[in-house]
Design a protein around this motif. Structure first.
Motif, PDB file in Angstrom:
ATOM      1  N   ILE A  37      43.894  27.348  44.362  1.00 54.66           N
ATOM      2  CA  ILE A  37      42.871  27.764  45.246  1.00 54.66           C
ATOM      3  C   ILE A  37      41.516  28.239  44.816  1.00 54.66           C
ATOM      4  O   ILE A  37      41.968  28.997  43.641  1.00 54.66           O
ATOM      5  CB  ILE A  37      43.495  28.991  46.156  1.00 54.66           C
ATOM      6  N   HIS A  38      40.535  27.727  45.210  1.00 65.55           N
ATOM      7  CA  HIS A  38      39.198  28.003  44.594  1.00 65.55           C
ATOM      8  C   HIS A  38      38.428  28.765  45.334  1.00 65.55           C
ATOM      9  O   HIS A  38      38.135  28.547  46.750  1.00 65.55           O
ATOM     10  CB  HIS A  38      38.731  26.636  44.140  1.00 65.55           C
ATOM     11  N   VAL A  39      37.742  29.744  44.932  1.00 58.57           N
ATOM     12  CA  VAL A  39      36.958  30.652  45.443  1.00 58.57           C
ATOM     13  C   VAL A  39      35.448  31.032  44.798  1.00 58.57           C
ATOM     14  O   VAL A  39      35.616  31.306  43.977  1.00 58.57           O
ATOM     15  CB  VAL A  39      37.570  32.006  45.664  1.00 58.57           C
ATOM     16  N   VAL A  40      34.553  30.789  45.721  1.00 58.40           N
ATOM     17  CA  VAL A  40      33.334  31.395  45.284  1.00 58.40           C
ATOM     18  C   VAL A  40      32.988  32.570  45.967  1.00 58.40           C
ATOM     19  O   VAL A  40      33.212  33.129  47.036  1.00 58.40           O
ATOM     20  CB  VAL A  40      31.845  30.397  45.580  1.00 58.40           C
ATOM     21  N   ALA A  41      32.276  33.486  45.151  1.00 54.13           N
ATOM     22  CA  ALA A  41      31.794  34.828  45.572  1.00 54.13           C
ATOM     23  C   ALA A  41      30.263  35.012  45.541  1.00 54.13           C
ATOM     24  O   ALA A  41      29.433  34.287  44.807  1.00 54.13           O
ATOM     25  CB  ALA A  41      32.395  35.918  44.676  1.00 54.13           C
ATOM     26  N   ASP A  42      29.539  35.475  46.772  1.00 48.76           N
ATOM     27  CA  ASP A  42      28.198  35.490  46.772  1.00 48.76           C
ATOM     28  C   ASP A  42      27.475  36.422  45.671  1.00 48.76           C
ATOM     29  O   ASP A  42      26.356  36.209  45.786  1.00 48.76           O
ATOM     30  CB  ASP A  42      27.700  35.871  48.077  1.00 48.76           C
ATOM     31  N   ASP A  43      28.122  37.290  44.848  1.00 48.99           N
ATOM     32  CA  ASP A  43      27.682  37.830  43.889  1.00 48.99           C
ATOM     33  C   ASP A  43      28.138  37.372  42.503  1.00 48.99           C
ATOM     34  O   ASP A  43      28.059  38.288  41.646  1.00 48.99           O
ATOM     35  CB  ASP A  43      27.862  39.192  44.340  1.00 48.99           C
ATOM     36  N   SER A  44      28.281  36.419  42.445  1.00 42.01           N
ATOM     37  CA  SER A  44      28.699  35.820  41.022  1.00 42.01           C
ATOM     38  C   SER A  44      28.201  34.505  40.492  1.00 42.01           C
ATOM     39  O   SER A  44      27.730  33.827  41.350  1.00 42.01           O
ATOM     40  CB  SER A  44      30.363  35.537  41.219  1.00 42.01           C
ATOM     41  N   LEU A  45      28.290  34.472  39.289  1.00 39.62           N
ATOM     42  CA  LEU A  45      27.829  33.064  38.551  1.00 39.62           C
ATOM     43  C   LEU A  45      28.988  32.161  38.164  1.00 39.62           C
ATOM     44  O   LEU A  45      28.592  31.362  37.443  1.00 39.62           O
ATOM     45  CB  LEU A  45      26.962  33.636  37.187  1.00 39.62           C
ATOM     46  N   TYR A  46      30.250  32.511  38.448  1.00 37.70           N
ATOM     47  CA  TYR A  46      31.305  31.826  38.353  1.00 37.70           C
ATOM     48  C   TYR A  46      32.126  31.444  39.461  1.00 37.70           C
ATOM     49  O   TYR A  46      32.196  31.745  40.888  1.00 37.70           O
ATOM     50  CB  TYR A  46      32.251  32.750  37.401  1.00 37.70           C
ATOM     51  N   LEU A  47      33.078  30.371  39.742  1.00 33.20           N
ATOM     52  CA  LEU A  47      34.049  30.193  40.336  1.00 33.20           C
ATOM     53  C   LEU A  47      35.116  30.647  39.906  1.00 33.20           C
ATOM     54  O   LEU A  47      35.571  30.843  38.861  1.00 33.20           O
ATOM     55  CB  LEU A  47      34.213  28.533  40.416  1.00 33.20           C
ATOM     56  N   ALA A  48      36.225  31.357  40.863  1.00 34.13           N
ATOM     57  CA  ALA A  48      37.346  31.693  40.376  1.00 34.13           C
ATOM     58  C   ALA A  48      38.563  30.848  41.040  1.00 34.13           C
ATOM     59  O   ALA A  48      38.297  30.435  42.209  1.00 34.13           O
ATOM     60  CB  ALA A  48      37.535  33.272  41.187  1.00 34.13           C
ATOM     61  N   THR A  49      39.464  30.785  39.871  1.00 36.41           N
ATOM     62  CA  THR A  49      40.665  29.821  40.671  1.00 36.41           C
ATOM     63  C   THR A  49      41.936  30.365  40.583  1.00 36.41           C
ATOM     64  O   THR A  49      42.294  31.338  39.519  1.00 36.41           O
ATOM     65  CB  THR A  49      40.512  28.473  39.711  1.00 36.41           C
ATOM     66  N   PHE A  50      42.674  30.398  41.443  1.00 29.32           N
ATOM     67  CA  PHE A  50      44.010  31.069  41.611  1.00 29.32           C
ATOM     68  C   PHE A  50      45.166  29.974  41.696  1.00 29.32           C
ATOM     69  O   PHE A  50      44.998  29.021  42.454  1.00 29.32           O
ATOM     70  CB  PHE A  50      44.301  32.029  42.680  1.00 29.32           C
ATOM     71  N   PRO A  51      46.395  30.367  41.260  1.00 34.52           N
ATOM     72  CA  PRO A  51      47.448  29.510  41.631  1.00 34.52           C
ATOM     73  C   PRO A  51      47.529  29.597  43.150  1.00 34.52           C
ATOM     74  O   PRO A  51      47.611  30.632  43.809  1.00 34.52           O
ATOM     75  CB  PRO A  51      48.845  30.158  40.929  1.00 34.52           C
ATOM     76  N   ALA A  52      47.918  28.392  43.520  1.00 37.05           N
ATOM     77  CA  ALA A  52      48.207  28.470  45.255  1.00 37.05           C
ATOM     78  C   ALA A  52      49.585  29.509  45.574  1.00 37.05           C
ATOM     79  O   ALA A  52      49.526  29.512  46.783  1.00 37.05           O
ATOM     80  CB  ALA A  52      48.333  27.007  45.914  1.00 37.05           C
TER      81      ALA A  52
END
Length: 308
Positions: A37-52
């Motif tokens: 599961i990939h998530v972008v946050a509107d206050d970040s310079l990174y993509l966050a990736t989590f196990p599904a």
């Protein structure tokens, strides 16, 4: 009314900024790809990736250089404001697909997106490319007024953008881009231009209480329909946060017209959605933004009943 079940919170292995919180707080875009599961946050310079599956902490992938300050007002002024994440195919340099992170366009510093190739298992698998939305967004601003793009999904031959019309003068709108032309532009590493725009249509989604519901994200279905989220946030413009009166989930037909809209049973600001059809039902994953950096964003799930 749709019932939300909380699946986990978006905790991280380490904070983005030393001294910061080890979680995603301002979750704003969501894609499930394979085992991830990939998530972008509107206050970040990174993509966050989590196990599904499970609740293991996520890891971060840098999208843009530099560092953002921890102080909220300074961070808000400098953040890239990535508000949407969509899955793309048909790119020769990304045979397993790619993720496109889409900026809001609500200020001059919020015009830069990111393109990320995927590996066969859905994890990130290649070099990140920056994508310039400035010229495209200048044209959309001329047509719509203040811009705040918050949703993106491929619907057939169109890349469908959803503009969030929160505030006094904003307009909720469905913007259809020519997906083939967009892909060719991205493959060439060029900036997106106004010539990718096909149609721009304004919509009114109703209200939660006395506050207008506005688009906050989009996710494709296999038949060309698009699931969307909407939130009612009591704010005067696309920059300032406000009190959240509620959120809803809806479906757009392949031609972009609304088919379905229902509220959710929690007073949260839904900002991201992923949709998939399993067993004849539409299963959704959703993330919410608490507008508080100390609060970890929740991941919810729900099912849309009665829709084929």
């Amino acid at each position: 009314m749709l019932h939300l079940t909380q699946r986990r919170t978006l905790t991280l292995q380490a904070p983005e900024t030393p001294g910061g919180h080890a979680h995603v707080s301002a979750a704003s875009g969501l894609v499930r790809a394979g085992k991830w599961i990939h998530v972008v946050a509107d206050d970040s310079l990174y993509l966050a990736t989590f196990p599904a599956e499970g609740e293991a902490p996520g890891r971060l992938l840098r999208l843009f250089p530099g560092e953002l300050p921890l102080e909220p007002k300074a961070r808000k002024a400098l953040k890239p404001d990535l508000e949407a994440l969509c899955l793309l195919g048909g790119l020769p340099f990304a045979p397993h697909g790619a993720l496109l992170a889409v900026p809001s366009g609500s200020t001059p510093v919020r015009m830069k997106g990111a393109l990320m190739p995927l590996a066969a298992d859905g994890s990130l698998g290649g070099e990140v490319r920056e994508v310039d939305f400035t010229s495209l967004y200048a044209q959309l601003t001329r047509e719509l007024g203040p811009l705040n793009v918050e949703g993106a999904a491929v619907a057939g031959a169109r890349l469908r953008l959803l503009n969030r019309g929160n505030g006094d003068v904003g307009a909720d709108a469905v913007v259809d881009l020519d997906a083939g032309r967009v892909l060719r532009t991205l493959e060439a590493g060029e900036a997106l231009k106004p010539d990718v725009v096909r149609t721009v249509r304004r919509w009114e989604l109703g209200k939660a209480g006395n506050v207008r519901l506005s688009f906050t994200d989009a996710a494709p279905l296999p038949d060309g329909r698009v699931v969307f989220t909407a939130a009612a946030e009591d704010t005067r413009d696309a920059y300032a946060d406000g009190a959240v009166m509620g959120s809803a989930v809806g479906v757009l037909a392949p031609d972009g017209s609304p088919l379905f809209l229902d509220g959710v049973d929690a007073k949260v600001k839904l900002e991201g959605v992923d949709a998939r059809v399993e067993g004849g039902r539409i299963h959704l994953l959703l993330v919410a933004d608490a507008d508080d950096p100390a609060v970890a964003a929740p991941l919810f799930e729900t099912v849309l009943e009665g829709l084929p």
